[in-house]
Design a protein around this motif. Structure first.
Motif, PDB file in Angstrom:
ATOM      1  N   SER A  11      44.325  -0.857 -53.668  1.00 46.52           N
ATOM      2  CA  SER A  11      45.491  -0.191 -53.108  1.00 46.52           C
ATOM      3  C   SER A  11      46.564   0.018 -54.156  1.00 46.52           C
ATOM      4  O   SER A  11      46.799  -0.843 -55.007  1.00 46.52           O
ATOM      5  CB  SER A  11      46.054  -1.025 -51.960  1.00 46.52           C
ATOM      6  N   THR A  19      38.902   5.689 -45.270  1.00 40.96           N
ATOM      7  CA  THR A  19      38.907   5.111 -46.625  1.00 40.96           C
ATOM      8  C   THR A  19      38.029   5.922 -47.569  1.00 40.96           C
ATOM      9  O   THR A  19      38.294   6.007 -48.768  1.00 40.96           O
ATOM     10  CB  THR A  19      38.416   3.652 -46.600  1.00 40.96           C
ATOM     11  N   GLY A  56      49.682   0.308 -53.190  1.00 40.21           N
ATOM     12  CA  GLY A  56      50.630  -0.675 -52.660  1.00 40.21           C
ATOM     13  C   GLY A  56      52.073  -0.253 -52.629  1.00 40.21           C
ATOM     14  O   GLY A  56      52.947  -1.025 -52.207  1.00 40.21           O
ATOM     15  N   SER A  71      44.803  -5.636 -41.503  1.00 40.89           N
ATOM     16  CA  SER A  71      45.956  -4.748 -41.315  1.00 40.89           C
ATOM     17  C   SER A  71      45.943  -3.639 -42.370  1.00 40.89           C
ATOM     18  O   SER A  71      46.549  -2.594 -42.183  1.00 40.89           O
ATOM     19  CB  SER A  71      47.271  -5.528 -41.398  1.00 40.89           C
ATOM     20  N   LYS A  72      45.238  -3.884 -43.475  1.00 43.30           N
ATOM     21  CA  LYS A  72      44.997  -2.844 -44.466  1.00 43.30           C
ATOM     22  C   LYS A  72      43.530  -2.432 -44.372  1.00 43.30           C
ATOM     23  O   LYS A  72      42.660  -3.265 -44.137  1.00 43.30           O
ATOM     24  CB  LYS A  72      45.313  -3.354 -45.879  1.00 43.30           C
ATOM     25  N   TRP A  73      43.290  -1.165 -44.570  1.00 42.36           N
ATOM     26  CA  TRP A  73      41.940  -0.643 -44.391  1.00 42.36           C
ATOM     27  C   TRP A  73      41.182  -0.652 -45.721  1.00 42.36           C
ATOM     28  O   TRP A  73      41.656  -0.090 -46.713  1.00 42.36           O
ATOM     29  CB  TRP A  73      41.992   0.780 -43.848  1.00 42.36           C
ATOM     30  N   TYR A 123      55.510   5.975 -47.776  1.00 44.50           N
ATOM     31  CA  TYR A 123      54.420   5.297 -48.479  1.00 44.50           C
ATOM     32  C   TYR A 123      53.601   6.266 -49.317  1.00 44.50           C
ATOM     33  O   TYR A 123      53.539   7.471 -49.054  1.00 44.50           O
ATOM     34  CB  TYR A 123      53.502   4.583 -47.493  1.00 44.50           C
ATOM     35  N   TYR A 179      48.080   4.325 -50.709  1.00 44.05           N
ATOM     36  CA  TYR A 179      48.373   2.976 -50.205  1.00 44.05           C
ATOM     37  C   TYR A 179      47.120   2.296 -49.661  1.00 44.05           C
ATOM     38  O   TYR A 179      46.952   1.094 -49.801  1.00 44.05           O
ATOM     39  CB  TYR A 179      49.441   3.052 -49.107  1.00 44.05           C
ATOM     40  N   HIS A 180      46.224   3.089 -49.022  1.00 45.63           N
ATOM     41  CA  HIS A 180      45.027   2.506 -48.416  1.00 45.63           C
ATOM     42  C   HIS A 180      43.801   2.609 -49.325  1.00 45.63           C
ATOM     43  O   HIS A 180      42.689   2.307 -48.896  1.00 45.63           O
ATOM     44  CB  HIS A 180      44.732   3.194 -47.076  1.00 45.63           C
ATOM     45  N   ARG A 218      44.011  -9.674 -42.961  1.00 47.74           N
ATOM     46  CA  ARG A 218      43.675  -8.711 -44.013  1.00 47.74           C
ATOM     47  C   ARG A 218      43.225  -7.367 -43.434  1.00 47.74           C
ATOM     48  O   ARG A 218      43.265  -6.348 -44.116  1.00 47.74           O
ATOM     49  CB  ARG A 218      42.604  -9.268 -44.947  1.00 47.74           C
TER      50      ARG A 218
END
Length: 706
Positions: A629, A181, A631, A60-62, A620, A624-625, A58
């Protein structure tokens, strides 16, 4: 069984030099062998701390809610590009005939870390010896192997190096994710050294912006060829009155003061002073200067580059006269120049830490200097000339200060007469080869005496303007980094390195700021960009103050001396990070340049309306982050396109975002083995992956991707 010893260096070029001395002349795949020796190499960092998503997919996404990320236990990984060499080292360490492993990586924290991580990940338990040298000359290598140390002597050095690497990982990963973020824009690189260095540049820019220029005026007197200046006037009217009062009048000599002065030879180069002068003389960046010097070291033409010392050790004094003679003989511009050698001026073992100052080696005598790349040749000349200057005679001169009276006001001037050129003669000979002039001293003055009258003075009005602080160049930024938070370091005892970073890392820090878009180069100047300024002002004091580095270096020094447990050091870093993350919970930030991705949009996101930008692997959404998200991403390796032997290009992506459709030619049918044309239609249902379908003339056929 024949006893074999395994030597592991940091780079193949160093391994080749060691092999030559040891007699390991048989080349194998990834190592050299011979005479009871195996010599191999690490190719820099073979092993590194694992990335965040190695601990949990998980990551891998911030997301703010995942912070702080504190690995327990820590994991390490072998870099894919160097796995082959890692496997070779593992096989060599496990050979039955190998009874000792010799660490021959660079002598310092980083070199120790490179070796130990590889040794530990190979699960090797064989005894370790340590080679600790500062020169790649054959004599230095032989002496080093005659005096190998027990590897356990450096356990605390490794502990400090690992603590430093882990702490930098924690600050980099958590700080970067926290502020990225928070601002939901371009990746905001945060680092223990990176952020305070950016702050130095931002604070200088603010000082320049708020500086208010003020005019001032002086009167310059020319009395029979002697030029003298008045003090500064804020009022042009007052200065003009003085000029008028002096014009054509007699100037009287009030005082003549003569002093004999001495300018001692400069110290030898450490890495920082060499990088500064290379920037001044040749416009080289700090990284370029380091790269050139590293290459000279590997060619055995210069000693170890990453040093913070400007002195040599006592045992080197005896060989200095011969070395200086050899060096001077290799420099054509030294023909006819005097060659005194005062070794005591450059020798002081108490001021040498891991490595002595940078100097040329005796190998310069047999080298084809003309065949060297220009950058390397220039750096070699610099360190050769600095050695000859440093051991030379002092530069002596007589300075004469004269005060004239005219119009009831004092005018001052100075002159200089050189008594003995000393070391500056060598410097001048070198600079003449670069078509550069040495700094011009004040001209000499004629013999004057108190009360002497100088008739028919001319007077000129001069206007000047106060100057703001100068923008940083690499020449001036490097010492600013080195001396940052000097007051904090002064309070700490036995701190090995001061300032921001180390001589070995400062160049890379500057390059990272430039590549990240937070700093830009304009000729020699380093300027913070709009995003760089915004990031600096957004950072909390604990991340941008050099004091943090001072405190860390103090505690790392305690770890290295065995006075502080590594666990206690890491506990302090963890506590600081946890508090930092908590302090930003539920914080809303105002829009700023940090909220922009820094990439040109190719269209609008069909899910949230934000810009869609191009990344390395996808097109993207800038959201996205976000949390949650958006997504939305169009992946360049989406099987819908790759199975049809078609690339998802920027043009196709832009069309899909604008109209939901894109006419595409040359699609391949895996089933029929033919090419065809069709319209790709965006068929997004808001799921994890975007879907597509195909439309044809007169009929519609759906083929879904991911």
């Amino acid at each position: 069984m024949i006893r074999t010893r395994l030597v592991i260096s940091e780079k193949p070029s160093v391994a080749m030099s060691l092999s030559k001395v040891l007699g390991a002349t048989s080349r194998k795949d990834g190592y050299m062998e011979g005479g009871g020796w195996l010599v191999s190499w690490c190719v820099g960092h073979l092993v590194e701390l694992a990335p965040a998503d190695a601990y949990d997919p998980r990551y891998s996404k911030w997301a703010y809610d995942d912070l702080p990320i504190i690995p327990q236990p820590w994991q390490f990984q072998v870099l894919p590009d160097t796995r082959k060499q890692f496997n070779i080292l593992r096989q060599l360490m496990s050979r039955d005939d190998v009874d000792t492993v010799i660490c021959a990586t660079d002598a310092g924290r980083e070199g120790e870390l490179i070796f130990r991580l590889t040794y530990d990940l190979c699960k090797c338990t064989k005894p370790v010896k340590r080679l600790w040298i500062s020169s790649m000359e054959e004599s230095a290598i032989r002496k080093g192997f005659d005096n190998l140390a027990d590897g356990r002597k450096y356990d605390n050095l490794y502990a400090a190096a690992l603590c430093r690497a882990k702490a930098d990982w924690l600050i980099g990963i958590n700080g970067t994710r926290l502020f990225t973020t928070l601002y939901k824009g371009k990746t905001l690189n945060v680092g223990r050294v990176l952020t305070p260095t950016l702050t130095l540049l931002a604070e200088r820019e603010a000082a320049i912006e708020h500086f208010k220029k003020e005019k001032f005026y002086t009167v310059e007197l020319d009395a029979q060829g002697i030029r003298a200046s008045s003090g500064k006037f804020n009022s042009k009217t007052d200065a003009e009155k003085l000029r008028s009062a002096c014009l054509g009048k007699t100037a009287v000599v009030q005082s003549v003061t003569r002093k004999d002065k001495t300018e001692r030879p400069p110290k030898l180069y450490d890495l920082t002073t060499l990088q500064r002068e290379a920037n001044r003389l040749f416009d080289y960046t700090a990284q370029q200067a380091l790269d050139y010097l590293q290459s000279l070291y590997e060619k055995r033409l210069a000693t170890y580059p990453r040093t913070d010392s400007r002195y040599l050790t006592e045992d080197m004094a005896e060989g200095l006269p011969a070395l200086c003679a050899t060096v001077a003989g290799a420099l054509s511009f030294m023909v006819g120049q005097p060659l005194p050698v005062h070794a005591a001026q450059v020798v002081d073992s108490s001021k040498v830490t891991d490595h002595h100052a940078v100097i040329p080696t005796a190998e310069i005598a047999g080298a084809d200097l003309a065949a060297l790349p220009t950058g390397e040749r220039n750096i070699l000349y610099m360190i050769a000339v600095r050695l000859l200057c440093a051991v030379g005679e002092p530069h002596t001169y007589a300075e004469t200060a004269v005060t004239l009276d005219c119009g009831g006001t004092s005018f001052m001037t100075k002159g200089r007469t050189v008594a003995a050129a000393g070391w500056k003669g060598t410097e001048k000979a070198f600079l003449s080869t670069l078509k550069q002039k040495a700094e011009e001293p004040a001209p000499s003055l004629p013999v004057l005496s108190d009360g002497q009258r100088l008739e028919g003075a001319d007077a000129l009005l001069k206007q000047g303007t106060t100057s703001p602080p100068a923008r940083f160049t690499e020449d001036t930024l490097l010492p600013a980094m080195e001396n940052a938070s000097a007051d904090d370091f002064a309070k700490l005892e036995d701190v090995e390195r001061t300032g921001l970073g180390t001589p070995a890392t400062r160049a890379a820090t500057i390059e990272k700021l430039v590549k990240s878009g937070f700093v830009e180069r304009k000729k020699k100047q380093l300027l913070p960009t709009e995003k760089g300024l915004a990031l600096s002002w957004a950072m909390p004091d604990q991340l941008k103050a050099a004091k943090l580095t001072a405190e860390w270096e103090d505690r790392l020094g305690a770890v290295e001396r065995g006075e502080l447990a590594p666990e206690d050091f890491m506990a302090g870093i963890t506590a600081m990070l946890t508090g930092l993350v908590r302090s930003y919970r539920n914080v809303a930030v105002a829009p700023s340049p940090l909220s922009e991705s820094g990439r040109a949009g190719i269209g609008k996101c069909p899910r949230c309306g934000k810009n869609v930008v191009e990344g390395k692997k996808s097109f993207y959404c800038e959201g996205y982050h976000d949390t949650p998200s958006c997504g939305f991403a169009l992946w360049k390796n989406d099987r819908f396109f790759t199975s049809k032997r078609k690339e998802l290009t920027k043009k196709i992506a832009a069309s899909l975002l604008k109209t939901g459709r894109a006419a595409v030619t040359g699609l391949f049918s895996e089933k029929k083995g033919v090419f065809y044309d069709a319209t790709v239609v965006l068929n997004d249902d808001g799921g994890k992956f975007v879907r597509f379908k195909l439309e044809f003339d007169n009929k519609s056929t759906e083929k879904k991707g991911k």
